[in-house]
Design a protein around this motif. Sequence first.
Motif, PDB file in Angstrom:
ATOM      1  N   PHE A  38       0.799  -1.222   0.000  1.00 19.12           N
ATOM      2  CA  PHE A  38       0.000   0.000   0.000  1.00 19.12           C
ATOM      3  C   PHE A  38       0.829   1.268   0.000  1.00 19.12           C
ATOM      4  O   PHE A  38       0.813   2.029  -0.963  1.00 19.12           O
ATOM      5  N   THR A  39       1.531   1.547   1.084  1.00 22.44           N
ATOM      6  CA  THR A  39       2.178   2.855   1.210  1.00 22.44           C
ATOM      7  C   THR A  39       3.435   2.979   0.370  1.00 22.44           C
ATOM      8  O   THR A  39       3.710   4.061  -0.131  1.00 22.44           O
ATOM      9  N   LYS A  40       4.208   1.922   0.228  1.00 19.37           N
ATOM     10  CA  LYS A  40       5.443   1.902  -0.564  1.00 19.37           C
ATOM     11  C   LYS A  40       6.320   3.124  -0.298  1.00 19.37           C
ATOM     12  O   LYS A  40       6.596   3.928  -1.188  1.00 19.37           O
ATOM     13  N   PRO A  41       6.771   3.277   0.950  1.00 16.01           N
ATOM     14  CA  PRO A  41       7.597   4.450   1.269  1.00 16.01           C
ATOM     15  C   PRO A  41       8.950   4.387   0.566  1.00 16.01           C
ATOM     16  O   PRO A  41       9.483   3.319   0.293  1.00 16.01           O
ATOM     17  N   GLN A  42       9.481   5.565   0.278  1.00 12.04           N
ATOM     18  CA  GLN A  42      10.774   5.684  -0.387  1.00 12.04           C
ATOM     19  C   GLN A  42      11.816   6.076   0.640  1.00 12.04           C
ATOM     20  O   GLN A  42      11.779   7.171   1.183  1.00 12.04           O
ATOM     21  N   LEU A  48      10.808   2.725   8.156  1.00 17.59           N
ATOM     22  CA  LEU A  48      10.847   2.464   9.587  1.00 17.59           C
ATOM     23  C   LEU A  48       9.643   3.091  10.291  1.00 17.59           C
ATOM     24  O   LEU A  48       9.053   2.492  11.196  1.00 17.59           O
ATOM     25  N   GLY A  49       9.265   4.290   9.862  1.00 18.71           N
ATOM     26  CA  GLY A  49       8.080   4.945  10.424  1.00 18.71           C
ATOM     27  C   GLY A  49       6.809   4.164  10.156  1.00 18.71           C
ATOM     28  O   GLY A  49       5.928   4.071  11.019  1.00 18.71           O
ATOM     29  N   ALA A  50       6.693   3.590   8.958  1.00 14.03           N
ATOM     30  CA  ALA A  50       5.520   2.779   8.640  1.00 14.03           C
ATOM     31  C   ALA A  50       5.477   1.523   9.501  1.00 14.03           C
ATOM     32  O   ALA A  50       4.393   1.092   9.937  1.00 14.03           O
ATOM     33  N   TYR A  51       6.641   0.925   9.752  1.00 12.07           N
ATOM     34  CA  TYR A  51       6.692  -0.244  10.630  1.00 12.07           C
ATOM     35  C   TYR A  51       6.290   0.120  12.055  1.00 12.07           C
ATOM     36  O   TYR A  51       5.541  -0.604  12.708  1.00 12.07           O
ATOM     37  N   VAL A  52       6.785   1.242  12.542  1.00 16.29           N
ATOM     38  CA  VAL A  52       6.468   1.660  13.910  1.00 16.29           C
ATOM     39  C   VAL A  52       4.993   1.994  14.034  1.00 16.29           C
ATOM     40  O   VAL A  52       4.349   1.657  15.033  1.00 16.29           O
TER      41      VAL A  52
END
Length: 154
Positions: A38-42, A48-52
């Motif tokens: 979904f978010t696919k951060p770059q 790491l923020g998405a995991y937290v």
Amino acid sequence: MGYSDHPDGKECFEKIWACTKYSGLLGLVVSTYDVLMFTKPQGYVPTLGAYVRSTVPLAGAGAAFAAVTCASTALRGKDDKYNYLLGGGSAGGIIGVAARSFRVGVPVAFFLGAAAVIYKDSKENGWELFPKITHRVGSFDHVNYDFTLQKPYK
């Protein structure tokens, strides 16, 4: 070491650790799915923020469930379904706070409270929520079994 190893109201820290461990693992699975699909951060920091953002609230919900259930059992002196209702409701509240939404927190608290009551009922009455199913088709020894609809006449 699991949640059901000790009676309710006893060994609270071990119960909290067991619930936090498994709900944190669920949080890692949900976070990985979110990051990949979904978010696919770059970059490393947004990943790491998405995991937290996903793992910490789920681990906290597991800890809150175990802590509230164990504390209410010890304080009330009764081992019944109301303790699990309170624990499930508190876990849903943690998820609602993490989502910053009252509309998320209340239904999740209701659902987790009801699921916890059903789990407690299964423990008390000896039935399994998800019974173990033995699969024979596709196993290594499937040639030893007869899967015909009607047995041949002898």
